[in-house]
Each structure stands twice: as C-alpha cells, then as structure tokens.
Design a protein around this motif. Structure first.
Motif, PDB file in Angstrom:
ATOM      1  N   UNK A   1      20.700   6.024  83.763  1.00 28.53           N
ATOM      2  CA  UNK A   1      20.250   6.299  82.393  1.00 28.53           C
ATOM      3  C   UNK A   1      21.328   5.979  81.377  1.00 28.53           C
ATOM      4  N   UNK A   2      22.549   6.396  81.672  1.00 26.24           N
ATOM      5  CA  UNK A   2      23.664   6.040  80.779  1.00 26.24           C
ATOM      6  C   UNK A   2      23.917   4.542  80.833  1.00 26.24           C
ATOM      7  N   UNK A   3      23.731   3.963  82.030  1.00 27.62           N
ATOM      8  CA  UNK A   3      23.908   2.519  82.178  1.00 27.62           C
ATOM      9  C   UNK A   3      22.927   1.729  81.336  1.00 27.62           C
ATOM     10  N   UNK A   4      21.697   2.259  81.188  1.00 28.39           N
ATOM     11  CA  UNK A   4      20.703   1.596  80.344  1.00 28.39           C
ATOM     12  C   UNK A   4      21.166   1.536  78.892  1.00 28.39           C
ATOM     13  N   UNK A   5      21.733   2.651  78.398  1.00 25.65           N
ATOM     14  CA  UNK A   5      22.248   2.673  77.017  1.00 25.65           C
ATOM     15  C   UNK A   5      23.389   1.681  76.848  1.00 25.65           C
ATOM     16  N   UNK A   6      24.309   1.668  77.817  1.00 25.69           N
ATOM     17  CA  UNK A   6      25.457   0.748  77.740  1.00 25.69           C
ATOM     18  C   UNK A   6      24.995  -0.707  77.847  1.00 25.69           C
ATOM     19  N   UNK A   7      24.004  -0.948  78.702  1.00 24.48           N
ATOM     20  CA  UNK A   7      23.467  -2.301  78.877  1.00 24.48           C
ATOM     21  C   UNK A   7      22.872  -2.815  77.570  1.00 24.48           C
ATOM     22  N   UNK A   8      22.060  -1.961  76.908  1.00 23.70           N
ATOM     23  CA  UNK A   8      21.424  -2.372  75.655  1.00 23.70           C
ATOM     24  C   UNK A   8      22.446  -2.567  74.541  1.00 23.70           C
ATOM     25  N   UNK A   9      23.524  -1.788  74.573  1.00 20.88           N
ATOM     26  CA  UNK A   9      24.537  -1.889  73.522  1.00 20.88           C
ATOM     27  C   UNK A   9      25.467  -3.078  73.715  1.00 20.88           C
ATOM     28  N   UNK A  10      25.707  -3.488  74.971  1.00 19.30           N
ATOM     29  CA  UNK A  10      26.734  -4.499  75.229  1.00 19.30           C
ATOM     30  C   UNK A  10      26.211  -5.803  75.829  1.00 19.30           C
ATOM     31  N   UNK A  11      25.073  -5.754  76.529  1.00 21.09           N
ATOM     32  CA  UNK A  11      24.683  -6.908  77.345  1.00 21.09           C
ATOM     33  C   UNK A  11      23.466  -7.679  76.841  1.00 21.09           C
ATOM     34  N   UNK A  12      22.586  -7.018  76.082  1.00 22.58           N
ATOM     35  CA  UNK A  12      21.286  -7.639  75.784  1.00 22.58           C
ATOM     36  C   UNK A  12      21.369  -8.850  74.871  1.00 22.58           C
ATOM     37  N   UNK A  13      22.520  -9.081  74.227  1.00 20.99           N
ATOM     38  CA  UNK A  13      22.645 -10.290  73.402  1.00 20.99           C
ATOM     39  C   UNK A  13      22.579 -11.544  74.267  1.00 20.99           C
ATOM     40  N   UNK A  14      22.992 -11.428  75.528  1.00 18.47           N
ATOM     41  CA  UNK A  14      23.033 -12.614  76.398  1.00 18.47           C
ATOM     42  C   UNK A  14      22.269 -12.453  77.707  1.00 18.47           C
TER      43      UNK A  14
ATOM     44  N   UNK B   1      15.952 -18.233  64.740  1.00 18.01           N
ATOM     45  CA  UNK B   1      16.446 -18.431  66.101  1.00 18.01           C
ATOM     46  C   UNK B   1      17.869 -17.954  66.295  1.00 18.01           C
ATOM     47  N   UNK B   2      18.608 -17.729  65.218  1.00 22.70           N
ATOM     48  CA  UNK B   2      19.952 -17.155  65.360  1.00 22.70           C
ATOM     49  C   UNK B   2      19.889 -15.838  66.120  1.00 22.70           C
ATOM     50  N   UNK B   3      18.821 -15.075  65.899  1.00 24.46           N
ATOM     51  CA  UNK B   3      18.643 -13.801  66.610  1.00 24.46           C
ATOM     52  C   UNK B   3      17.651 -13.927  67.757  1.00 24.46           C
ATOM     53  N   UNK B   4      16.527 -14.619  67.497  1.00 21.17           N
ATOM     54  CA  UNK B   4      15.436 -14.604  68.468  1.00 21.17           C
ATOM     55  C   UNK B   4      15.627 -15.570  69.628  1.00 21.17           C
ATOM     56  N   UNK B   5      16.740 -16.272  69.636  1.00 19.29           N
ATOM     57  CA  UNK B   5      17.058 -17.043  70.839  1.00 19.29           C
ATOM     58  C   UNK B   5      17.304 -16.085  72.011  1.00 19.29           C
ATOM     59  N   UNK B   6      17.847 -14.913  71.689  1.00 16.17           N
ATOM     60  CA  UNK B   6      18.107 -13.927  72.743  1.00 16.17           C
ATOM     61  C   UNK B   6      17.136 -12.754  72.691  1.00 16.17           C
ATOM     62  N   UNK B   7      16.459 -12.557  71.549  1.00 12.42           N
ATOM     63  CA  UNK B   7      15.480 -11.470  71.453  1.00 12.42           C
ATOM     64  C   UNK B   7      14.096 -12.075  71.656  1.00 12.42           C
ATOM     65  N   UNK B   8      13.654 -12.076  72.909  1.00 12.65           N
ATOM     66  CA  UNK B   8      12.404 -12.772  73.240  1.00 12.65           C
ATOM     67  C   UNK B   8      11.209 -11.834  73.333  1.00 12.65           C
ATOM     68  N   UNK B   9      11.453 -10.531  73.245  1.00 10.02           N
ATOM     69  CA  UNK B   9      10.346  -9.586  73.295  1.00 10.02           C
ATOM     70  C   UNK B   9      10.668  -8.371  72.444  1.00 10.02           C
ATOM     71  N   UNK B  10       9.614  -7.674  72.103  1.00 13.21           N
ATOM     72  CA  UNK B  10       9.735  -6.518  71.212  1.00 13.21           C
ATOM     73  C   UNK B  10       9.996  -5.270  72.045  1.00 13.21           C
ATOM     74  N   UNK B  11      10.940  -4.427  71.585  1.00 13.30           N
ATOM     75  CA  UNK B  11      11.287  -3.277  72.402  1.00 13.30           C
ATOM     76  C   UNK B  11      11.277  -1.941  71.698  1.00 13.30           C
ATOM     77  N   UNK B  12      11.154  -1.915  70.350  1.00 12.82           N
ATOM     78  CA  UNK B  12      11.247  -0.649  69.612  1.00 12.82           C
ATOM     79  C   UNK B  12       9.858  -0.146  69.253  1.00 12.82           C
ATOM     80  N   UNK B  13       9.298   0.697  70.097  1.00 12.40           N
ATOM     81  CA  UNK B  13       7.922   1.158  69.894  1.00 12.40           C
ATOM     82  C   UNK B  13       7.752   1.958  68.607  1.00 12.40           C
ATOM     83  N   UNK B  14       8.825   2.627  68.168  1.00 14.15           N
ATOM     84  CA  UNK B  14       8.719   3.483  66.994  1.00 14.15           C
ATOM     85  C   UNK B  14       8.475   2.688  65.703  1.00 14.15           C
ATOM     86  N   UNK B  15       8.761   1.396  65.713  1.00 14.67           N
ATOM     87  CA  UNK B  15       8.658   0.597  64.495  1.00 14.67           C
ATOM     88  C   UNK B  15       7.316  -0.121  64.364  1.00 14.67           C
TER      89      UNK B  15
END
Length: 454
Positions: free
Chosen positions: A33-46, A282-296
C-alpha cells in the motif's frame, strides 16, 4: 544424538535463510500500500504496471530481472538509486536494458530509502486490488435501475389516472357549455341580444381613444423589442459548444493547478491567445495514457469516456502507445472557437496580461469582494478553473469594455507608467480629481476610438 541435533539445527538455519532470501527476492517484505503511493509519486511519469510507457512495465519486475539477468533485489536497489553508476560499472544486463529502451536516461532516486524501494517492489509484485471507483453523480448501476423500476411503474400509473381525470373534466365542461348555448338561444334573451354590439368597427367607434392608446403602447413595445434584439446580435454570453476532444479545464487548471500560460503561451507576449497545438497535450499525455482520478469525473461520465478522449489525442498526433513512437499519420482537430472578436476590433492580450495584470486584478476584486480572482485571465474569461466545459462568461460588448476602462485604476507608480507619464502625472491628477486623484484607464486614452478601432 549430538550429530543429529547439529544436523537438525543446520537444516532449520538453511530453511530460514531460504525463506528470507525468497521473501527478499519476491519483494514481499515491503508494504504494497505504501509502495503504491511511492510508485505513483516517483515512477508513473515513465512506467506503468501492465504496459510499456517510456520504460518497461514493472509488474513482476523482481522475478523478471532474476529470470533474465540473474539479478536479485540488491541489484534493483542499486539500479533504482543510481542506474548510471551501475551501467558505468560495466554491468552487462544493465546496459542491455539501456540499449533496449532507446538509451533513455532513467531518473536517479538517491532520496529513496531501502525500505521505500522494498515497498515499491512489493507493490509491483503483489499490487493491492483497485478500489471500486466512486459512482459519479447522475449515473446509475443496473441494481439501482432495478430498484427504481417499481417507483417508475407507480409514477406511470399516477400519470395515466391524472390524464383520465383531466379528460373527464373536459367532457363535463363541454356539456355545460352546450347547455349555456341552448339557454342563450331562449326567447328571454332575444331582446338582450338585439342591444349588443355586432361588429369590431362599432366597438372601435365607441372606444377609439382606448384603442389608439393601446396601439401606441404596442408600437412602443415593438420598437423596444426590435432595438433590444438588434443590440444583442453577436452577444453569446453562456455559449459553450461541444468540442471534438473533451477537455476539462476544471481537471487541468483547477485540480492539477496547471498554469494557463503553459498551454496558452502567447497570451502573455502576443496579441492573440492561440489554441495550443496537440504536441503541447503530448508533453503530458505521452505518459498519461489513462484516467485515474475518480473524484474529478464530471457527472454522467466514467473512466472509459476519459480514456477514450486520450485515445483521440493519440489519433490526432499519430502516436502509437504500444510502440511508444509516432507513426507520422496525423489527423487535424477541428476545434470550435468560443471567443472571437470582430475584425474591426483591436484587442491585445499582452497589453492586458502584462501591463494591466495587477491593475485589472485589483479593480475586479474591489468590485467583487465575494468573488475575488488570483489570475488576470479570470477577469474576462470567468473562473475557467471551475469549468468542465468552457463557456463565454461575459458579454464582451463595447459597453462592457468601456465600463472596465472607466473603473480600472492605472498603477502610476510602476516603472513604465512613472517614466512615460512623467510630465503628465500632475496634470492628470488635477484633471481627474475623483477618488482622491486616482487615474483610471479612460484618463490615459482608454476611451479613444482609435485605441480599439482602426
């Protein structure tokens, strides 16, 4: 006996080492669970778990590096903290990965502790089950629909009964009217009918002053209506057309706090605030290929809808998300323009965004203490950061602009104005003594026709 005990103890030690090594290899000693937070904060750009982005998918990476390169978690710790150092050491597997993924430099993470990395590896090995997305307001599940069915049937029955009651009432009224007509034809009313006015001309002759007055009033109302209609030609306040690709300013500018000028870069130093090219997206969406924030999510839209809109960006730019490269096959996007000044009107964005920025913000907040703004763009375009679909927030009429010029105070103490109006400053203060000598835009030529019409 002693030999057996010694052998038994060695066996237990060996089993313990094996289990600890196995746990370490498979990344199970961390907190997923903590790894998921760290993954999203540090890894999801690539990286993503299940597909290639800039780098490889990371689901099962602990097992993969063991199978492909014979590496353990200690090697992964070194790689994550400083992959360049590992490559420079001559590590064959590290350089193979570097070559395989187009020699893309991976970011260094010396700030991550060993515990952090173990948590991330535990997440990639055994990711927790995703939470059920929050049901957006305005949407309904099949269960909801089934529960609502009896209520709908009851409503239908009520409507049918009401219509039948109205029909019965109409029939009763028709019967009564028929009876009244028969009564009107009786001999008792024959004499009264002879005294009634038989034509419109007789009514007008009898009440011609009232008739002329009514005609005059109707003429005035018609003239006002035509004039009002003419004056509002070309005014489209509230206009919000659907665009070929759905873009929510509320998500980007509001929730994600993206600066307006990151996309509309020419608004600050150019006359026109252009529509950003798809490459900016594409500066952002090259790496953001799907939507993840359900609250928005906007009510009535789900994750599949947002993911589909991102795919439209890829189609327009010719981006292949699987191969992580451009195909060269692009498609133009036909955006529907919302704000469009007439050709005979000159308006310079930079003049307002740069020279008038603070003056406009101060003036707006003074007039709207309960609806203050922090960005100059909002003075004209409204609170864009709260709009899922952009609309025209103001009239954009000549009178609207003039009113702004008459009430917006010029900052006569900034470097440019202080020097430019050096000889006129005192004269303007005497000429415009209102509000203690405050000088508004109209005092420095803001109402001259040639400023906006040329």
């Amino acid at each position: 006996m002693i030999s057996w005990r010694k052998h038994y103890r060695q066996t237990l030690i060996a089993i313990g080492l094996l289990l600890s090594t196995s746990a370490s290899i498979y990344g199970q000693d961390g907190d997923p669970k903590n790894g998921e937070k760290l993954f999203k904060a540090n890894c999801t750009a690539c990286h993503a778990l299940d597909k290639q982005v800039v780098g490889p998918p990371l689901k099962g990476v602990v097992e993969r590096v063991k199978t492909e390169g014979g590496k353990d978690t200690e090697w992964l710790h070194k790689w994550i903290k400083n992959n360049k150092e590992v490559r420079d050491s001559g590590d064959k597997y590290a350089n193979e990965i570097f070559e395989k993924y187009n020699k893309t430099e991976m970011q260094l993470f010396p700030n991550l502790s060993d515990k952090d990395i173990d948590d991330i590896l535990a997440y990639t090995t055994n990711p927790p089950a995703p939470e059920e997305p929050k049901k957006a307001e305005g949407t309904a599940t099949a269960t909801d629909a089934a529960q609502a069915a009896p209520a709908n049937n009851t409503t239908t029955s009520v409507v049918i009964i009401s219509l039948l009651a109205i029909a019965a009432l109409l029939v009763w009224i028709l019967i009564k009217l028929r009876q009244l007509v028969k009564l009107g034809q009786s001999e008792d009313l024959a004499g009264l009918n002879e005294t009634r006015v038989k034509s419109f001309s007789e009514i007008y002759a009898k009440y011609h002053y009232v008739g002329k007055g009514l005609i005059a009033i109707l003429a005035l109302l018609a003239t006002y209506g035509i004039w009002n209609w003419i004056m509002w030609i070309g005014v489209y306040k509230g206009y919000k057309p659907e665009q070929p690709i759905y873009f929510s300013h509320k998500i980007h500018a509001g929730e994600q706090k993206i600066d307006c000028q990151l996309c509309h870069s020419s608004a600050k130093y150019g006359k026109v605030s252009e529509i950003p090219s798809m490459n900016v997206c594409m500066n952002c969406h090259r790496t953001i290929s799907e939507y993840g924030a359900n609250d928005y999510m906007e009510p009535g839209k789900d994750k599949a809808f947002y993911d589909g809109e991102i795919q439209k960006i890829y189609a327009a730019t010719g981006w292949d998300p699987e191969k992580q490269q451009y195909t060269g096959k692009t498609q133009p996007v036909e955006w529907t323009r919302i704000h469009n000044m007439p050709d005979f009107v000159y308006f310079n964005h930079s003049q307002h965004v740069v020279a008038g920025e603070q003056a406009i913000i101060n003036s707006f907040n003074k007039k709207n203490p309960n609806n203050k703004i922090d960005v100059v763009c909002k003075a004209c375009h409204g609170k864009i950061d709260t709009m899922n679909v952009v609309q025209m927030a103001n009239d954009f009429t000549m009178g609207w602009c003039i009113e702004c010029h008459r009430t917006t105070e010029v900052d006569m103490n900034n470097g440019y104005n202080k020097e430019y109006f050096k000889n006129l400053h005192d004269k303007l203060k005497k000429q415009y003594p209102k509000d203690g000598g405050k000088i508004t835009v109209d005092a420095i030529g803001g109402l001259e026709c040639g400023k906006c019409h040329y």
